[in-house]
Design a protein around this motif. Structure first.
Motif, short mmCIF file in Angstrom:
data_model
loop_
_atom_site.label_atom_id
_atom_site.label_comp_id
_atom_site.label_asym_id
_atom_site.label_seq_id
_atom_site.Cartn_x
_atom_site.Cartn_y
_atom_site.Cartn_z
N GLU A 104 0.83 -1.21 0.00
CA GLU A 104 0.00 0.00 0.00
C GLU A 104 0.86 1.26 0.00
OE1 GLU A 104 -2.62 -0.22 3.31
OE2 GLU A 104 -3.66 -1.99 2.54
N LEU A 105 2.12 1.09 0.41
CA LEU A 105 3.02 2.23 0.42
C LEU A 105 3.63 2.42 -0.96
CD1 LEU A 105 4.98 1.28 3.64
CD2 LEU A 105 3.54 3.29 3.43
N SER A 106 3.80 3.65 -1.37
CA SER A 106 4.53 3.87 -2.61
C SER A 106 6.01 3.67 -2.31
CB SER A 106 4.28 5.29 -3.11
OG SER A 106 4.99 6.20 -2.30
N PRO A 107 6.80 3.32 -3.36
CA PRO A 107 8.23 3.11 -3.12
C PRO A 107 8.87 4.31 -2.43
CG PRO A 107 7.65 2.49 -5.35
CD PRO A 107 6.42 3.08 -4.74
N GLU A 108 8.36 5.49 -2.78
CA GLU A 108 8.94 6.70 -2.20
C GLU A 108 8.67 6.78 -0.70
OE1 GLU A 108 8.69 11.46 -2.90
OE2 GLU A 108 7.73 10.15 -4.36
N GLN A 109 7.40 6.48 -0.33
CA GLN A 109 7.05 6.49 1.10
C GLN A 109 7.88 5.46 1.85
OE1 GLN A 109 2.86 5.75 0.33
NE2 GLN A 109 2.34 7.37 1.79
N PHE A 110 7.98 4.26 1.24
CA PHE A 110 8.74 3.16 1.83
C PHE A 110 10.17 3.62 2.10
CE2 PHE A 110 10.85 -1.01 1.74
CZ PHE A 110 9.97 -1.75 2.51
N TRP A 111 10.75 4.25 1.10
CA TRP A 111 12.12 4.70 1.21
C TRP A 111 12.27 5.77 2.28
CZ3 TRP A 111 16.74 3.22 0.70
CH2 TRP A 111 17.79 4.14 0.69
N ILE B 279 10.47 6.19 4.96
CA ILE B 279 10.39 5.62 6.30
C ILE B 279 11.73 4.98 6.68
CG2 ILE B 279 9.35 3.76 7.66
CD1 ILE B 279 6.78 4.23 5.97
N LEU B 280 12.27 4.21 5.71
CA LEU B 280 13.49 3.47 6.04
C LEU B 280 14.70 4.37 6.17
CD1 LEU B 280 13.20 0.20 4.00
CD2 LEU B 280 12.83 0.59 6.43
N SER B 281 14.70 5.50 5.42
CA SER B 281 15.90 6.32 5.46
C SER B 281 15.81 7.42 6.51
CB SER B 281 16.18 6.91 4.08
OG SER B 281 15.07 7.68 3.69
N SER B 282 14.73 7.38 7.31
CA SER B 282 14.68 8.38 8.38
C SER B 282 15.76 8.05 9.40
CB SER B 282 13.31 8.38 9.06
OG SER B 282 13.23 7.33 9.99
N ALA C 251 2.05 1.93 8.93
CA ALA C 251 2.88 1.87 7.73
C ALA C 251 4.35 1.82 8.11
CB ALA C 251 2.59 3.08 6.84
N ASP C 252 4.74 2.66 9.06
CA ASP C 252 6.14 2.68 9.49
C ASP C 252 6.54 1.33 10.06
OD1 ASP C 252 5.04 5.39 9.48
OD2 ASP C 252 7.06 5.97 10.11
N ALA C 253 5.65 0.79 10.94
CA ALA C 253 5.95 -0.50 11.57
C ALA C 253 6.12 -1.56 10.50
CB ALA C 253 4.83 -0.88 12.53
N THR C 254 5.20 -1.57 9.51
CA THR C 254 5.23 -2.58 8.46
C THR C 254 6.51 -2.50 7.64
OG1 THR C 254 2.85 -2.33 8.35
CG2 THR C 254 3.89 -3.59 6.60
N ALA C 255 6.91 -1.28 7.29
CA ALA C 255 8.10 -1.13 6.45
C ALA C 255 9.33 -1.70 7.15
CB ALA C 255 8.31 0.34 6.11
N ILE C 256 9.50 -1.39 8.43
CA ILE C 256 10.65 -1.92 9.17
C ILE C 256 10.56 -3.44 9.25
CG2 ILE C 256 11.95 -1.80 11.33
CD1 ILE C 256 10.52 0.90 11.83
N ALA C 257 9.34 -3.94 9.52
CA ALA C 257 9.15 -5.39 9.64
C ALA C 257 9.52 -6.09 8.34
CB ALA C 257 7.72 -5.71 10.03
N VAL C 258 9.10 -5.51 7.19
CA VAL C 258 9.37 -6.15 5.90
C VAL C 258 10.88 -6.27 5.67
CG1 VAL C 258 9.25 -5.78 3.42
CG2 VAL C 258 7.19 -5.62 4.79
#
Lengths: 303, 261
Positions: free
Chosen positions: B25-32, B34-37, B227-234
């Motif tokens: 559900e996250l766009s690649p940009e959002q995903f990125w 979150i991870l690069s924060s 969304a943040d939790a999911t991205a880190i989990a993935v």
């Protein structure tokens, strides 16, 4: 071994002496100087004492630091009792589910060949390597208010998250591999001959399972259940995410340890922790005994 | 069969699929983003970095323990052998509070260490200690059976051909143990990366300094930032997949290598 042979002074005849020398020389090829041996043993014992024995001792020392009465008072607190009860209920549910499934899965994997078998085994192993927090998170994503089934569950007034079903589900997920993992190698080793014999003599599938397969694997089943139960009662990360920490309602024993510890109620926290530590120790002792039985079973089959 | 598969999918496949669907559900940009924060990166760095360091300590100490348990006879050997499994069996929350009180400034080990100016509890060093605790059985239990089954003749041949003991160990024994050692290292690492219960009590949990990735997932969940939790989990899940895969390949390679001897 080395020491015994080298040190035995009862060998008198020259022939025996020569043989002893030869043996000692042979063993010298395979061992280290005495000083090195002592250092290695000391290092191993020191490391295990500091990292494993001391933490165990601390649990009991802290639990009893205010005397035996404070200890039992902490354990008979209503909150503690409800946590103990919940832990037992959750462990019973997830051990029961995983016992039935583990038997069926191990049976399917060990006795039949089918496409995707490796994939199935990998799936079974998965909960071992996933962070417990992630195991909890997946259920929040499914059943939480914003989750995939969240709306439907709310409409039908079913509470999964922050209630016993959620805790039981997360625990089942985490303890999923134990029974199957204990049984697969055992059943593979035993092969299918005995079952084939039973079937060809006219036994039904269920009869074969209960009269032939099950007796052969009973120690393995116990072994799997034992480990599954220990983990189910002690699970923290996954349960912590789905429980909601409602006092007296959805706190299992490990969660109560955390709450009491964070409230600086150290005696109470360590009292509950000591029960869990005892569970771990009993599990280890039982495991050692079962392993002996399993080894014996294998020896009998080998001969 | 059908029962197995459907039960498996209810308990494992559907939940995991849910996780990946959510991350789609996250766009690649959002995903990125979150991870690069900064906080996420630091949490991942703490988890992966310290887990690797702890796994390396376990590799060395685990080998020493295995060697002592398999090759030498000393009083209490059987007891120490059984004790190795304690970190497996002890619930993580119990391990967490026990290690914390042991290494706290007034604890049995914390006090002497504090006198030396070393602070363990509530610092990254504490995380490191907890990760060593939970990882040790993985190395010992993977290497132990291999060392037990190692053929004595190999060592004798090497020794009688004039190799020194040290040469025999590094040239003959270590290479035979290498696959088991690497498997143990990988398993200890994977466990330490995902570890939560035994770490959070001793960690101090200071964002960017002593905050582990699993804790950040829990924090994001409690803030309803799913969304943040999911991205880190993935990300963590993908890494553990890679590790299991590598371990399986390693073991197959080791099995195929045996007939060469």
């Amino acid at each position: 071994m080395t020491m015994q042979i080298a040190d035995s002074g009862s060998l008198t005849s020259p022939d025996a002496k020569a043989r002893a020398h030869a043996l000692a020389a042979r063993d010298n090829l395979r061992t280290e100087p005495r000083a090195v041996r002592i250092v290695i043993i000391a290092l191993a014992m020191l490391f295990l004492s500091v990292f494993v024995v001391l933490p165990l001792v601390v649990v009991f020392a802290q639990a009893l630091s205010k005397g035996i009465f404070a200890y039992f008072a902490a354990l008979s607190d209503p909150e503690a009792l409800s946590a103990i009860k919940l832990t037992l209920v959750v462990a019973a549910i997830s051990v029961g589910l995983n016992l039935v499934f583990g038997l069926v899965a191990a049976w399917a994997i060990a006795k039949f060949d089918f496409p995707g078998k490796t994939f199935l085994i990998t799936l079974i192993d998965l909960p071992f390597s996933v962070s417990p927090v992630i195991s909890g998170l997946v259920f929040v994503l499914l059943f939480g208010a914003q989750g995939y089934f969240g709306g439907w569950l709310r409409d039908h007034d079913i509470q999964i998250l922050f209630a016993v079903p959620g805790i039981a589900l997360a625990t089942t997920f985490v303890t999923f591999p134990f029974v199957a993992r204990a049984l697969i190698p055992l059943m593979q080793e035993q092969g299918t001959q005995e079952e084939e014999a039973a079937i060809s003599l006219g036994a039904s599938g269920l009869q074969t399972f209960f009269r032939v397969t099950l007796p052969n694997i009973k120690w393995g089943v116990l072994y799997g259940v034992l480990l599954c139960n220990a983990r189910a009662m002690g699970e923290f990360g996954a349960v912590s995410v789905v429980s909601g920490h409602i006092r007296g309602e959805t706190n299992t024993m490990p969660l109560l340890v955390e709450i009491l510890y964070n409230e600086y109620q150290f005696v109470a926290a360590f009292a509950i922790a000591s029960l869990l530590a005892m569970l771990a120790l009993i599990t280890l002792i039982a495991k050692t005994i079962l392993e002996r039985h399993l080894d014996e079973g294998q020896d009998v089959n080998d001969h | 069969m059908g029962l197995t598969l459907s039960w498996l999918s209810v308990i494992i496949l559907i939940p995991l699929a849910g996780l990946f669907l959510k991350s789609l559900e996250l766009s690649p940009e959002q995903f990125w983003n979150i991870l690069s924060s900064r906080r996420t990166l630091n949490a991942l760095r703490v988890s992966f970095g310290l887990a690797f360091a702890a796994a390396c300590v376990n590799l060395v100490m685990g080998s020493i323990i295995v060697w002592a348990l398999v090759r030498y006879r000393f009083p209490g050997r059987k007891l120490f052998d059984a004790i190795v499994d304690v970190p497996f069996a002890l619930p993580t929350a119990v391990a967490g509070v026990a290690l914390t009180s042991l290494f706290a400034e007034k604890g049995w080990l914390g006090a002497p260490l504090a006198a030396l100016g070393i602070k363990v509890a509530f610092t990254p060093l504490g995380i490191f200690v907890a990760m060593i605790f939970i990882g040790i059985p993985f190395v010992v239990r993977t290497v132990q059976p291999v060392l037990q089954d190692l053929e004595i003749e190999l060592e004798e041949a090497s020794g009688s051909l004039g190799a020194s003991r040290w040469q025999t160990i590094t040239r003959v024994i270590l290479p035979s143990l290498a696959p088991a050692l690497l498997t143990g290292l990988a398993l200890a690492f994977a466990r330490a990366v995902g570890e939560y219960g035994s770490v959070i009590f001793i960690a101090g949990n200071l964002p960017n300094v002593s905050e582990i990735a699993p804790l950040l997932i829990v924090i994001r969940l409690s803030e309803f930032r799913y969304a943040d939790a999911t991205a880190i989990a993935v990300i963590m899940l993908v890494v553990s997949f890679v590790i299991i895969f590598a371990v399986n390949r390693l073991q197959r390679w080791a099995q195929n290598r045996v007939p060469v001897h």
